[in-house]
Scaffold this active site. Sequence first.
Site, PDB file in Angstrom:
ATOM      1  N   ILE A   1      50.554  51.531  40.829  1.00  0.00           N
ATOM      2  CA  ILE A   1      49.958  51.656  42.156  1.00  0.00           C
ATOM      3  C   ILE A   1      50.632  50.624  43.060  1.00  0.00           C
ATOM      4  CG2 ILE A   1      47.771  51.567  43.442  1.00  0.00           C
ATOM      5  CD1 ILE A   1      47.766  53.685  41.138  1.00  0.00           C
TER       6      ILE A   1
ATOM      7  N   GLY B   1      37.266  40.977  42.582  1.00  0.00           N
ATOM      8  CA  GLY B   1      38.631  41.058  43.115  1.00  0.00           C
ATOM      9  C   GLY B   1      38.734  42.092  44.220  1.00  0.00           C
TER      10      GLY B   1
ATOM     11  N   SER C   1      39.105  41.686  47.408  1.00  0.00           N
ATOM     12  CA  SER C   1      39.662  41.175  48.665  1.00  0.00           C
ATOM     13  C   SER C   1      40.983  41.811  49.060  1.00  0.00           C
ATOM     14  CB  SER C   1      39.848  39.661  48.566  1.00  0.00           C
ATOM     15  OG  SER C   1      40.661  39.330  47.454  1.00  0.00           O
ATOM     16  N   ARG C   2      41.709  42.366  48.086  1.00  0.00           N
ATOM     17  CA  ARG C   2      43.007  42.985  48.435  1.00  0.00           C
ATOM     18  C   ARG C   2      43.356  44.052  47.402  1.00  0.00           C
ATOM     19  NH1 ARG C   2      46.794  39.879  45.294  1.00  0.00           N
ATOM     20  NH2 ARG C   2      45.808  37.949  44.603  1.00  0.00           N
TER      21      ARG C   2
ATOM     22  N   TYR D   1      48.606  41.131  28.828  1.00  0.00           N
ATOM     23  CA  TYR D   1      47.975  42.094  29.738  1.00  0.00           C
ATOM     24  C   TYR D   1      47.537  43.360  28.978  1.00  0.00           C
ATOM     25  CZ  TYR D   1      47.522  45.035  33.957  1.00  0.00           C
ATOM     26  OH  TYR D   1      47.066  45.859  34.950  1.00  0.00           O
TER      27      TYR D   1
ATOM     28  N   ASN E   1      35.153  32.667  40.192  1.00  0.00           N
ATOM     29  CA  ASN E   1      36.140  32.971  39.161  1.00  0.00           C
ATOM     30  C   ASN E   1      35.422  33.732  38.055  1.00  0.00           C
ATOM     31  OD1 ASN E   1      37.906  33.027  37.042  1.00  0.00           O
ATOM     32  ND2 ASN E   1      38.004  30.802  36.768  1.00  0.00           N
TER      33      ASN E   1
ATOM     34  N   LYS F   1      43.739  44.766  28.538  1.00  0.00           N
ATOM     35  CA  LYS F   1      43.341  46.087  29.050  1.00  0.00           C
ATOM     36  C   LYS F   1      42.872  47.013  27.924  1.00  0.00           C
ATOM     37  CE  LYS F   1      43.927  45.330  33.435  1.00  0.00           C
ATOM     38  NZ  LYS F   1      42.759  45.322  34.338  1.00  0.00           N
TER      39      LYS F   1
ATOM     40  N   ASN G   1      37.211  44.944  38.787  1.00  0.00           N
ATOM     41  CA  ASN G   1      38.581  45.204  39.228  1.00  0.00           C
ATOM     42  C   ASN G   1      39.474  43.966  39.154  1.00  0.00           C
ATOM     43  OD1 ASN G   1      40.690  46.569  41.209  1.00  0.00           O
ATOM     44  ND2 ASN G   1      40.110  44.596  42.101  1.00  0.00           N
TER      45      ASN G   1
HETATM   46  P1  NDP Z   1      46.034  42.366  43.210  1.00  0.00           P
HETATM   47  O1  NDP Z   1      46.852  41.279  42.597  1.00  0.00           O
HETATM   48  O2  NDP Z   1      46.552  43.028  44.436  1.00  0.00           O
HETATM   49  O3  NDP Z   1      44.541  41.825  43.517  1.00  0.00           O
HETATM   50  C1  NDP Z   1      43.846  41.137  42.506  1.00  0.00           C
HETATM   51  C2  NDP Z   1      42.456  40.808  42.988  1.00  0.00           C
HETATM   52  O4  NDP Z   1      41.758  40.139  41.921  1.00  0.00           O
HETATM   53  C3  NDP Z   1      42.409  39.875  44.178  1.00  0.00           C
HETATM   54  O5  NDP Z   1      41.327  40.228  45.001  1.00  0.00           O
HETATM   55  C4  NDP Z   1      42.155  38.509  43.533  1.00  0.00           C
HETATM   56  O6  NDP Z   1      41.461  37.607  44.403  1.00  0.00           O
HETATM   57  C5  NDP Z   1      41.232  38.903  42.405  1.00  0.00           C
HETATM   58  N1  NDP Z   1      41.186  37.941  41.305  1.00  0.00           N
HETATM   59  C6  NDP Z   1      42.196  37.499  40.529  1.00  0.00           C
HETATM   60  N2  NDP Z   1      41.728  36.632  39.619  1.00  0.00           N
HETATM   61  C7  NDP Z   1      40.392  36.517  39.821  1.00  0.00           C
HETATM   62  C8  NDP Z   1      39.358  35.769  39.202  1.00  0.00           C
HETATM   63  N3  NDP Z   1      39.590  34.958  38.168  1.00  0.00           N
HETATM   64  N4  NDP Z   1      38.093  35.910  39.682  1.00  0.00           N
HETATM   65  C9  NDP Z   1      37.824  36.731  40.717  1.00  0.00           C
HETATM   66  N5  NDP Z   1      38.774  37.461  41.353  1.00  0.00           N
HETATM   67  C10 NDP Z   1      40.041  37.349  40.897  1.00  0.00           C
HETATM   68  O7  NDP Z   1      45.780  43.439  42.026  1.00  0.00           O
HETATM   69  P2  NDP Z   1      45.745  45.047  42.087  1.00  0.00           P
HETATM   70  O8  NDP Z   1      44.938  45.495  43.229  1.00  0.00           O
HETATM   71  O9  NDP Z   1      47.106  45.565  41.913  1.00  0.00           O
HETATM   72  O10 NDP Z   1      44.978  45.371  40.713  1.00  0.00           O
HETATM   73  C11 NDP Z   1      43.574  45.503  40.648  1.00  0.00           C
HETATM   74  C12 NDP Z   1      43.175  45.895  39.241  1.00  0.00           C
HETATM   75  O11 NDP Z   1      43.822  47.121  38.881  1.00  0.00           O
HETATM   76  C13 NDP Z   1      43.576  44.876  38.173  1.00  0.00           C
HETATM   77  O12 NDP Z   1      42.584  44.816  37.184  1.00  0.00           O
HETATM   78  C14 NDP Z   1      44.845  45.468  37.607  1.00  0.00           C
HETATM   79  O13 NDP Z   1      45.092  45.037  36.296  1.00  0.00           O
HETATM   80  C15 NDP Z   1      44.526  46.950  37.670  1.00  0.00           C
HETATM   81  N6  NDP Z   1      45.715  47.792  37.648  1.00  0.00           N
HETATM   82  C16 NDP Z   1      46.639  47.711  38.659  1.00  0.00           C
HETATM   83  C17 NDP Z   1      47.764  48.508  38.623  1.00  0.00           C
HETATM   84  C18 NDP Z   1      48.799  48.473  39.688  1.00  0.00           C
HETATM   85  O14 NDP Z   1      49.801  49.196  39.543  1.00  0.00           O
HETATM   86  N7  NDP Z   1      48.642  47.711  40.756  1.00  0.00           N
HETATM   87  C19 NDP Z   1      47.994  49.440  37.499  1.00  0.00           C
HETATM   88  C20 NDP Z   1      46.956  49.437  36.510  1.00  0.00           C
HETATM   89  C21 NDP Z   1      45.856  48.640  36.591  1.00  0.00           C
HETATM   90  P3  NDP Z   1      42.257  36.394  45.161  1.00  0.00           P
HETATM   91  O15 NDP Z   1      43.227  37.049  46.085  1.00  0.00           O
HETATM   92  O16 NDP Z   1      41.177  35.656  45.844  1.00  0.00           O
HETATM   93  O17 NDP Z   1      42.943  35.632  44.050  1.00  0.00           O
END
Ligand code: NDP
Length: 246
Positions: free
Chosen positions: A187, A16, A18-19, A154, A62, A158, A89
């Site tokens: 975040i 994950g 990419s963003r 979720y 995936n 976690k 991630n």
């Molecule tokens: P985003 O939704 O911004 O990004 C999620 C990323 O995961 C994307 O790159 C997406 O790729 C990828 N992804 C989703 N599903 C899959 C899959 N099945 N296989 C491979 N890649 C996948 O999330 P965040 O940056 O906010 O969060 C990142 C991590 O941090 C997560 O684990 C989240 O639970 C954790 N977290 C985030 C918090 C927050 O406040 N933001 C707080 C606590 C934990 P694509 O775009 O191609 O789908």
Amino acid sequence: MTEFASLDGKIALVTGGSRGIGAAISRELGRAGARVAVNYRSGKDAADAVAAEVGGIAVAANVGDPADTQALVERVESELGDVDVLVNNAGITRDTLIARMSDEDWDEVIDTNLRGTFNTCRAVSRKMLRRRSGAIVNLTSVVGLHGNPGQANYAASKAGIIGLTKALARELGTRGVRVNAVAPGYISTELTDVLSEELRGVILANTPLGRLGSPEDVAAAVRFLCSDEAAFITGDVLLVDGGLGM
Ligand code: NDP
């Protein structure tokens, strides 16, 4: 002089990547000298852009699917080399109250977050054990420690990641492989853009540092745990949350 928490010459896989937080981690590991494989599920353009920025590669998979994950790791090994650093991630939310939570809501979150972390750890573990070195960092959440209404799926995923992290730290430690978790608070990313103003206010009131975190705040902690500076740290859950979850 070696740069602090350098990853010079290491091969890193960020799921994950990419963003959001994953993109910040990919950039941070790249900046520290690692060659980074940026995994994504559907956002090819975003993943390609991050990979180009860090001089790495973008690989679609995936992580919830075991065969896809095995193919992901094999592609990284053949294009970059054996994985030294794995950052799990990739994560999703499907929030709703339990009475309304569908089987799909439950399965999708558990499959991506928890099974995905298991799939990648299993896929890299044999070679890390053979080489007697490796660092794995799994993204959990303060929600995995304290729970949150509307996030049963979720929070369970976690919390499961924390158990998985500690079990693997015990299982792999004598062979030189460290496994840690990072637990972000709130975040600013697309995942949290959907929070209501009211909830945002409650979060800020309970965060001693008085702000949401940035993806870079999390990336710095991940980089440290991946590096040799953290050589005696394993099985830890490092909160990166402005004090919210203490
Ligand atoms: P985003 O939704 O911004 O990004 C999620 C990323 O995961 C994307 O790159 C997406 O790729 C990828 N992804 C989703 N599903 C899959 C899959 N099945 N296989 C491979 N890649 C996948 O999330 P965040 O940056 O906010 O969060 C990142 C991590 O941090 C997560 O684990 C989240 O639970 C954790 N977290 C985030 C918090 C927050 O406040 N933001 C707080 C606590 C934990 P694509 O775009 O191609 O789908």
